[in-house]
Motif scaffolding. Structure first.
Motif, PDB file in Angstrom:
ATOM      1  N   ARG A  65     -57.304 106.492  95.271  1.00  0.00           N
ATOM      2  CA  ARG A  65     -57.653 107.456  94.220  1.00  0.00           C
ATOM      3  C   ARG A  65     -56.364 108.020  93.650  1.00  0.00           C
ATOM      4  N   ASN A  66     -56.063 107.600  92.438  1.00  0.00           N
ATOM      5  CA  ASN A  66     -54.824 108.074  91.832  1.00  0.00           C
ATOM      6  C   ASN A  66     -55.073 108.481  90.382  1.00  0.00           C
ATOM      7  N   PHE A  67     -54.078 109.122  89.807  1.00  0.00           N
ATOM      8  CA  PHE A  67     -54.124 109.341  88.365  1.00  0.00           C
ATOM      9  C   PHE A  67     -52.740 109.040  87.819  1.00  0.00           C
ATOM     10  N   HIS A  68     -52.718 108.831  86.511  1.00  0.00           N
ATOM     11  CA  HIS A  68     -51.471 108.382  85.880  1.00  0.00           C
ATOM     12  C   HIS A  68     -50.877 109.465  84.993  1.00  0.00           C
ATOM     13  N   ILE A  69     -49.560 109.527  84.982  1.00  0.00           N
ATOM     14  CA  ILE A  69     -48.879 110.339  83.963  1.00  0.00           C
ATOM     15  C   ILE A  69     -47.943 109.406  83.205  1.00  0.00           C
ATOM     16  N   GLU A  70     -48.059 109.395  81.902  1.00  0.00           N
ATOM     17  CA  GLU A  70     -47.131 108.633  81.065  1.00  0.00           C
ATOM     18  C   GLU A  70     -46.291 109.646  80.296  1.00  0.00           C
ATOM     19  N   PRO A  71     -45.080 109.929  80.769  1.00  0.00           N
ATOM     20  CA  PRO A  71     -44.299 111.005  80.156  1.00  0.00           C
ATOM     21  C   PRO A  71     -44.056 110.799  78.667  1.00  0.00           C
ATOM     22  N   THR A  72     -43.895 109.544  78.248  1.00  0.00           N
ATOM     23  CA  THR A  72     -43.617 109.265  76.831  1.00  0.00           C
ATOM     24  C   THR A  72     -43.951 107.819  76.506  1.00  0.00           C
ATOM     25  N   ASN A  73     -44.187 107.546  75.235  1.00  0.00           N
ATOM     26  CA  ASN A  73     -44.295 106.140  74.832  1.00  0.00           C
ATOM     27  C   ASN A  73     -43.103 105.759  73.955  1.00  0.00           C
ATOM     28  N   VAL A  74     -42.148 106.666  73.881  1.00  0.00           N
ATOM     29  CA  VAL A  74     -40.917 106.349  73.163  1.00  0.00           C
ATOM     30  C   VAL A  74     -40.074 105.466  74.084  1.00  0.00           C
ATOM     31  N   CYS A  75     -39.568 104.362  73.548  1.00  0.00           N
ATOM     32  CA  CYS A  75     -38.774 103.495  74.421  1.00  0.00           C
ATOM     33  C   CYS A  75     -37.595 102.908  73.665  1.00  0.00           C
ATOM     34  N   VAL A  76     -36.431 102.996  74.294  1.00  0.00           N
ATOM     35  CA  VAL A  76     -35.225 102.477  73.645  1.00  0.00           C
ATOM     36  C   VAL A  76     -35.182 100.956  73.688  1.00  0.00           C
ATOM     37  N   PHE A  77     -36.025 100.360  74.523  1.00  0.00           N
ATOM     38  CA  PHE A  77     -35.992  98.903  74.636  1.00  0.00           C
ATOM     39  C   PHE A  77     -36.980  98.255  73.671  1.00  0.00           C
ATOM     40  N   SER A  78     -36.860  96.954  73.548  1.00  0.00           N
ATOM     41  CA  SER A  78     -37.664  96.293  72.514  1.00  0.00           C
ATOM     42  C   SER A  78     -38.350  95.044  73.069  1.00  0.00           C
ATOM     43  N   CYS A  79     -39.064  95.221  74.169  1.00  0.00           N
ATOM     44  CA  CYS A  79     -39.791  94.084  74.751  1.00  0.00           C
ATOM     45  C   CYS A  79     -40.830  93.601  73.740  1.00  0.00           C
ATOM     46  N   HIS A 118     -49.211 108.298  89.732  1.00  0.00           N
ATOM     47  CA  HIS A 118     -48.412 107.148  89.298  1.00  0.00           C
ATOM     48  C   HIS A 118     -47.739 107.551  87.976  1.00  0.00           C
ATOM     49  N   ILE A 119     -46.419 107.681  88.006  1.00  0.00           N
ATOM     50  CA  ILE A 119     -45.700 108.121  86.805  1.00  0.00           C
ATOM     51  C   ILE A 119     -44.912 106.942  86.231  1.00  0.00           C
ATOM     52  N   VAL A 120     -45.251 106.544  85.023  1.00  0.00           N
ATOM     53  CA  VAL A 120     -44.503 105.450  84.407  1.00  0.00           C
ATOM     54  C   VAL A 120     -44.684 105.521  82.896  1.00  0.00           C
ATOM     55  N   GLY A 121     -43.614 105.212  82.167  1.00  0.00           N
ATOM     56  CA  GLY A 121     -43.720 105.292  80.710  1.00  0.00           C
ATOM     57  C   GLY A 121     -42.579 104.560  80.027  1.00  0.00           C
ATOM     58  N   GLY A 122     -42.382 104.882  78.775  1.00  0.00           N
ATOM     59  CA  GLY A 122     -41.266 104.307  78.033  1.00  0.00           C
ATOM     60  C   GLY A 122     -39.942 104.903  78.522  1.00  0.00           C
ATOM     61  N   VAL A 123     -38.856 104.354  77.990  1.00  0.00           N
ATOM     62  CA  VAL A 123     -37.529 104.839  78.393  1.00  0.00           C
ATOM     63  C   VAL A 123     -36.987 105.709  77.257  1.00  0.00           C
ATOM     64  N   HIS A 124     -37.092 107.013  77.470  1.00  0.00           N
ATOM     65  CA  HIS A 124     -36.718 107.969  76.434  1.00  0.00           C
ATOM     66  C   HIS A 124     -35.286 108.455  76.691  1.00  0.00           C
ATOM     67  N   PRO A 125     -34.422 108.382  75.668  1.00  0.00           N
ATOM     68  CA  PRO A 125     -33.020 108.766  75.898  1.00  0.00           C
ATOM     69  C   PRO A 125     -32.847 110.210  76.356  1.00  0.00           C
ATOM     70  N   LYS A 126     -33.793 111.093  75.991  1.00  0.00           N
ATOM     71  CA  LYS A 126     -33.610 112.507  76.364  1.00  0.00           C
ATOM     72  C   LYS A 126     -34.169 112.830  77.753  1.00  0.00           C
ATOM     73  N   MET A 127     -35.025 111.977  78.277  1.00  0.00           N
ATOM     74  CA  MET A 127     -35.606 112.260  79.593  1.00  0.00           C
ATOM     75  C   MET A 127     -34.713 111.629  80.661  1.00  0.00           C
ATOM     76  N   ASP A 128     -33.771 112.424  81.173  1.00  0.00           N
ATOM     77  CA  ASP A 128     -32.803 111.831  82.094  1.00  0.00           C
ATOM     78  C   ASP A 128     -33.202 112.051  83.552  1.00  0.00           C
TER      79      ASP A 128
END
Ligand code: V47
Ligand code: SF4
Length: 372
Positions: A65-79, A118-128
């Motif tokens: 039993r889990n829940f997800h947090i996606e801090p951002t969908n901003v991502c510096v990468f371009s997959c 479960h915390i996972v999201g895009g790679v945001h330059p300001k979220m260090d």
């Protein structure tokens, strides 16, 4: 009890050596793995994988039993397969959650029997790294027993480099803050040429594996994924699984292998057709046969859909992910079967029982919480 595999030696003499290895618990070689992709039928592969699954786990099918947090969908990468990078390029629909907003999400589960975030999201330059250090500390201060599984090796690699920290230094900092384990994302396909084509600018195979090895050295566990069904060949899939299997021999830190089916909606690889369900089931089965030192094979049902997820339970899978409130956008935006995936525990238990398996609720590290 696992059935008898010896019948397969008679009906499928071309698989005799591989079947005997499975019966004797001897590892199959990369060449044999490739042979299974090229020549194994759905029925043969299913029989072998199910034998291994039932020998190890019987009918047990885990879920947590889990829940997800996606801090951002901003991502510096371009997959190219990712709907996020497309959004960022167009500056559309970006979100960035503050620490307080994420903490509010954690608080919204107060009193509920959730064991993991479960915390996972895009790679945001300001979220260090220091931003996430603070977030994890606050989550743990609020709910010390909640297991924090967070950040793909891609996010970690970026955070560590940005903070000019070595991998061990960076991982120790987050682990001390309360990071318990790592999810398996970002692995995609390890082969250099394929990475060049689909995700050229993010951490390479060696970096991904080293970040997981670093976590394992600290006693943390992690998962591993493989994004399949796009431009890779069978040989690339075997190479990917071989590298994971070798690292697992050294560290024993991986819990679960999670194959992720490429979905082609609204991304830069939309022209590539998705593979068939038969191809999916064969892949799960070969993963179960090949990854002999991975205790668990997990299917991520929001991506596959409920009925397909049920089917995987006969092709080597013994764990279903995506329980309570899976609001992860990365899949729904890529065309996954479930647009707002959410199953109550009761629904998930029914889903598992409908196909004759035994639902068992676990925590992140596979300690049994409740048998149904
Ligand atoms: O690495 C992105 C995948 C992954 C698409 O460890 C796509 O428990 C298919 O790894 N089609 C991140 N897949 C998610 C992940 C994960 C999921 C569930 C459980 C766990 C765990 C880990 O999502 C990325 C990438 O491979 N992804 N876009 C797409 N179009
Ligand atoms: Fe960024 Fe991950 Fe999407 Fe790649 S897959 S663009 S790293 S969010």
């Amino acid at each position: 009890m696992a059935g008898d595999l010896s019948i397969l030696v008679q009906t499928s003499p071309h698989l005799k050596n591989i079947v005997q290895k499975i019966i004797d618990r001897v590892r199959i070689s990369p060449e044999e793995g490739l042979y299974l992709f090229e020549k194994g039928t759905l029925a043969e592969l299913g029989t072998m994988a199910n034998f291994i699954r039932e020998r190890a786990h019987g009918d047990i099918t885990y879920f947590n039993r889990n829940f997800h947090i996606e801090p951002t969908n901003v991502c510096v990468f371009s997959c190219k397969f990712c709907s996020y990078s497309k959004l960022y390029a167009k500056r559309e629909e970006g979100w960035e959650l503050s620490i307080d907003e994420m903490l509010d999400k954690v608080k919204s589960y107060d009193g509920q029997p959730i064991t993991e975030v479960h915390i996972v999201g895009g790679v945001h330059p300001k979220m260090d790294i220091y931003f996430f250090e603070e977030l994890i500390k606050k989550i743990k201060a609020h709910r010390p027993g909640l297991h924090v599984k967070g950040f793909t090796a891609v996010e970690l690699d970026y955070m560590f480099r940005k903070a000019k920290l070595g991998r061990m230094e960076g991982m120790t900092l987050l682990h001390n803050a309360g990071l318990d384990s790592l999810p398996g994302g970002g692995a995609e396909i390890f082969d250099k040429d394929i990475r060049e084509k689909i995700c050229a600018d993010k951490v390479d195979a060696e970096g991904w594996l080293d970040i997981h090895a670093t976590a394992h050295k600290l006693g943390m566990h992690s998962n591993a994924t493989m994004l399949y069904g796009h431009v890779e060949s069978y040989a690339h899939r075997i190479d990917h699984m071989e590298r994971l299997r070798s690292l697992q021999d050294e560290t024993k830190g991986f819990n679960t292998f999670i194959p992720l089916k490429f979905r082609n909606f609204d991304n830069e690889m939309s022209h590539i057709p998705e593979v068939s369900s038969i191809e999916d089931m064969k892949l799960y089965a070969i993963a179960r046969i090949y990854m002999d030192n991975f205790p668990h094979i997990k299917a991520y049902w929001p991506m596959l859909g409920r009925e397909q997820a049920q089917l995987t339970l006969s092709f080597g899978v013994n764990d279903l992910d995506g329980t309570i409130d899976d609001s992860t956008k990365i899949y729904s935006m890529a065309g996954s079967e479930e647009q707002n995936p959410s199953l109550s525990t009761e629904e998930l238990v029914t889903l598992i029982k409908q196909v004759g398996r035994k639902p068992v609720e676990r925590d992140t590290l596979y300690h049994v919480i409740k048998e149904y």
